[in-house]
Design a protein around this motif. Sequence first.
Motif, PDB file in Angstrom:
ATOM      1  N   LEU A  79       0.836  -1.200   0.000  1.00 35.90           N
ATOM      2  CA  LEU A  79       0.000   0.000   0.000  1.00 35.90           C
ATOM      3  C   LEU A  79       0.868   1.246   0.000  1.00 35.90           C
ATOM      4  CD1 LEU A  79      -2.779   1.349   0.238  1.00 35.90           C
ATOM      5  CD2 LEU A  79      -2.643   1.006   2.719  1.00 35.90           C
ATOM      6  N   ASP A  80       2.004   1.171   0.653  1.00 35.80           N
ATOM      7  CA  ASP A  80       2.925   2.307   0.715  1.00 35.80           C
ATOM      8  C   ASP A  80       3.330   2.763  -0.689  1.00 35.80           C
ATOM      9  OD1 ASP A  80       4.890   3.933   2.511  1.00 35.80           O
ATOM     10  OD2 ASP A  80       6.153   3.053   0.962  1.00 35.80           O
ATOM     11  N   LYS A  81       3.647   1.790  -1.555  1.00 39.97           N
ATOM     12  CA  LYS A  81       4.037   2.143  -2.918  1.00 39.97           C
ATOM     13  C   LYS A  81       2.862   2.716  -3.695  1.00 39.97           C
ATOM     14  CE  LYS A  81       7.880  -1.098  -3.354  1.00 39.97           C
ATOM     15  NZ  LYS A  81       8.450  -2.239  -4.122  1.00 39.97           N
ATOM     16  N   ARG A  82       1.658   2.237  -3.417  1.00 47.35           N
ATOM     17  CA  ARG A  82       0.478   2.751  -4.123  1.00 47.35           C
ATOM     18  C   ARG A  82       0.142   4.187  -3.721  1.00 47.35           C
ATOM     19  NH1 ARG A  82      -2.865   0.316  -7.965  1.00 47.35           N
ATOM     20  NH2 ARG A  82      -1.819  -1.597  -8.585  1.00 47.35           N
ATOM     21  N   ILE A  83       0.663   4.614  -2.584  1.00 52.37           N
ATOM     22  CA  ILE A  83       0.405   5.986  -2.132  1.00 52.37           C
ATOM     23  C   ILE A  83       1.522   6.929  -2.562  1.00 52.37           C
ATOM     24  CG2 ILE A  83      -0.024   7.464  -0.125  1.00 52.37           C
ATOM     25  CD1 ILE A  83      -0.959   4.991   1.380  1.00 52.37           C
ATOM     26  N   PHE A  84       2.774   6.472  -2.424  1.00 56.55           N
ATOM     27  CA  PHE A  84       3.899   7.382  -2.576  1.00 56.55           C
ATOM     28  C   PHE A  84       4.837   7.090  -3.746  1.00 56.55           C
ATOM     29  CE2 PHE A  84       2.916   7.084   2.026  1.00 56.55           C
ATOM     30  CZ  PHE A  84       2.482   8.385   2.226  1.00 56.55           C
ATOM     31  N   ASP A  85       4.708   5.954  -4.372  1.00 51.10           N
ATOM     32  CA  ASP A  85       5.718   5.601  -5.371  1.00 51.10           C
ATOM     33  C   ASP A  85       5.108   4.874  -6.562  1.00 51.10           C
ATOM     34  OD1 ASP A  85       8.179   5.279  -6.563  1.00 51.10           O
ATOM     35  OD2 ASP A  85       8.689   3.468  -5.447  1.00 51.10           O
ATOM     36  N   CYS A  86       4.199   5.528  -7.253  1.00 52.09           N
ATOM     37  CA  CYS A  86       3.608   4.927  -8.443  1.00 52.09           C
ATOM     38  C   CYS A  86       3.054   6.013  -9.351  1.00 52.09           C
ATOM     39  CB  CYS A  86       2.507   3.933  -8.069  1.00 52.09           C
ATOM     40  SG  CYS A  86       1.002   4.695  -7.443  1.00 52.09           S
ATOM     41  N   ASP A  87       2.728   5.638 -10.573  1.00 52.37           N
ATOM     42  CA  ASP A  87       2.133   6.585 -11.512  1.00 52.37           C
ATOM     43  C   ASP A  87       0.754   7.010 -11.019  1.00 52.37           C
ATOM     44  OD1 ASP A  87       3.404   4.651 -14.295  1.00 52.37           O
ATOM     45  OD2 ASP A  87       4.346   6.285 -13.154  1.00 52.37           O
ATOM     46  N   GLU A  88       0.333   8.206 -11.421  1.00 52.78           N
ATOM     47  CA  GLU A  88      -0.969   8.713 -10.982  1.00 52.78           C
ATOM     48  C   GLU A  88      -2.116   7.806 -11.415  1.00 52.78           C
ATOM     49  OE1 GLU A  88      -1.871  12.733 -11.735  1.00 52.78           O
ATOM     50  OE2 GLU A  88      -0.026  13.523 -10.848  1.00 52.78           O
ATOM     51  N   SER A  89      -1.906   7.095 -12.524  1.00 53.84           N
ATOM     52  CA  SER A  89      -2.968   6.196 -13.004  1.00 53.84           C
ATOM     53  C   SER A  89      -3.188   5.022 -12.062  1.00 53.84           C
ATOM     54  CB  SER A  89      -2.615   5.677 -14.405  1.00 53.84           C
ATOM     55  OG  SER A  89      -1.394   4.944 -14.370  1.00 53.84           O
ATOM     56  N   LEU A  90      -2.196   4.717 -11.222  1.00 52.13           N
ATOM     57  CA  LEU A  90      -2.298   3.581 -10.306  1.00 52.13           C
ATOM     58  C   LEU A  90      -2.707   3.992  -8.898  1.00 52.13           C
ATOM     59  CD1 LEU A  90       0.879   1.552 -11.376  1.00 52.13           C
ATOM     60  CD2 LEU A  90      -1.496   1.192 -12.076  1.00 52.13           C
ATOM     61  N   ILE A  91      -2.890   5.293  -8.690  1.00 52.73           N
ATOM     62  CA  ILE A  91      -3.315   5.760  -7.374  1.00 52.73           C
ATOM     63  C   ILE A  91      -4.709   5.201  -7.066  1.00 52.73           C
ATOM     64  CG2 ILE A  91      -3.979   7.807  -6.037  1.00 52.73           C
ATOM     65  CD1 ILE A  91      -0.996   7.473  -6.341  1.00 52.73           C
ATOM     66  N   LEU A  92      -4.921   4.829  -5.818  1.00 52.02           N
ATOM     67  CA  LEU A  92      -6.209   4.263  -5.423  1.00 52.02           C
ATOM     68  C   LEU A  92      -7.332   5.280  -5.597  1.00 52.02           C
ATOM     69  CD1 LEU A  92      -5.222   2.476  -2.082  1.00 52.02           C
ATOM     70  CD2 LEU A  92      -5.427   1.450  -4.340  1.00 52.02           C
ATOM     71  N   SER A  93      -8.456   4.797  -6.072  1.00 54.56           N
ATOM     72  CA  SER A  93      -9.654   5.639  -6.095  1.00 54.56           C
ATOM     73  C   SER A  93     -10.255   5.646  -4.693  1.00 54.56           C
ATOM     74  CB  SER A  93     -10.664   5.084  -7.101  1.00 54.56           C
ATOM     75  OG  SER A  93     -11.142   3.813  -6.677  1.00 54.56           O
ATOM     76  N   TRP A  94     -11.250   6.509  -4.479  1.00 55.70           N
ATOM     77  CA  TRP A  94     -11.903   6.556  -3.167  1.00 55.70           C
ATOM     78  C   TRP A  94     -12.523   5.199  -2.821  1.00 55.70           C
ATOM     79  CZ3 TRP A  94     -12.033   9.607   0.975  1.00 55.70           C
ATOM     80  CH2 TRP A  94     -13.032   9.368   1.929  1.00 55.70           C
ATOM     81  N   GLU A  95     -13.164   4.570  -3.776  1.00 53.06           N
ATOM     82  CA  GLU A  95     -13.797   3.270  -3.542  1.00 53.06           C
ATOM     83  C   GLU A  95     -12.756   2.213  -3.202  1.00 53.06           C
ATOM     84  OE1 GLU A  95     -16.716   0.076  -5.893  1.00 53.06           O
ATOM     85  OE2 GLU A  95     -16.101   1.955  -6.846  1.00 53.06           O
ATOM     86  N   GLU A  96     -11.644   2.196  -3.930  1.00 53.97           N
ATOM     87  CA  GLU A  96     -10.577   1.225  -3.650  1.00 53.97           C
ATOM     88  C   GLU A  96      -9.953   1.485  -2.288  1.00 53.97           C
ATOM     89  OE1 GLU A  96      -8.848   0.117  -8.082  1.00 53.97           O
ATOM     90  OE2 GLU A  96      -8.182   1.966  -7.092  1.00 53.97           O
TER      91      GLU A  96
END
Length: 429
Positions: free
Chosen positions: A196-213
């Motif tokens: 989850l850390d990488k999904r918040i701080f170290d990934c492309d904007e397209s991979l950022i979690l949506s509100w539902e996710e």
Amino acid sequence: MYVGFTGATGKLVEGNKILSWSFSNSNFSIGHALVTTNLPSFVIPQESVFRSNGFVIGVSVGAVLIVVCGIVIWAVLVRKKREKTEGKEEIKDWELQYWPHRISYQEVYAVTMGFSEENVIGFGANGKVYKGVLLGVEVAVKRISVESEHGMREFLAEVSSLGRLKHKNLVGLRGWSKKEKENLILIYDYMENGSLDKRIFDCDESLILSWEEMIKVLKGVASGILYLHEGWESEVLHRDIKASNVLLDKDMNARLGDFGLARMHHHEELATTTQVIGTPGYMAPEVVRTGQASTQTDVFSFGILVLEVVCGRRPIEDGKPNLLDWLCMLIERGDLLSALDDRIKAKGGYSVEEVEGVVNLGFLCAYPDANERPTMRQVLKVLEEERLDVNLLERIETTLKLSGSREHPTFNLSSYASLATSDIILEGR
């Protein structure tokens, strides 16, 4: 009358040859005597077989082959005996108590291609994590250094706790291995979407979690923590809940992992912890003061995790106010919606009430007084119903002093944030 030949030798074996013979039923004196002259010679002069070159070469080669085969057989027997003996010496009593089965070091070495750097997918406090394929299934192999006492403690904590736990929101431990005086190894289910850390701080904007996710992930983590606290025969304290210890599988389901600091004890008993351990920014005030852990310290860490995910900010960042103080300033200005990560905002799918509700829930979980924090059962209920329980809402409004005067909340980590980051030496169990 009978005429015949005999060459009986009893039990002995002997070769007999009849070169010629003659017979007469007349008187031998009349000239019909047996013919005994010019018979073929039975003995053929020849060199002794024992002196021939072929015999000497054959015997020499045979002797060499016998010696070589003997050495090979001896080496195999000695090796098997040694492995059997060493195996008996290495297996400890605790190794026989837990579900995850032991996997041979040779097999682990093979599936990671000799612990190749190309297979490294992550780094832990005490070693690297490798990707491999075991029995046709992708796995994550964590190699823990035995050079430090913390490494052995982490290994034992993982096997003794996670090894006996089974829940859809906990990372599955498939097995373990070890090589004496070199490595301790844990084999987990492989999580395709990383931490989850990488999904918040170290990934492309397209991979950022949506509100539902994001809400789905928080529900999963809360469900896993609730299982640790109430769903098993013993109460398990994780003690290191943070974004980097939450992993996402191929369906984006959250799995809580890394039980290297976990402790378990019987329900209704206090955990006998006195050392200050954990990650700065996620530790509850009582842990910093006394080292005493409880289910409420896990609730505090979860509250920080909630705020971190919603805001897209780490609990403590150099040159910036810590996360809680920053949120308090936004609450004071009545601009709580500004706390939401801009990248999540861009994806939409949320309401102002939902954002405020989740942030308030995170605040309540991270309240300095442990007695004022909700239980994980209450937290999960709020997340699943997607609305705040009336009683919890009243507690939040009272706690944060938002019901009337917009005073600055009585919530501040300044008194111990600096202590947690500079004056505390984090130790293992």
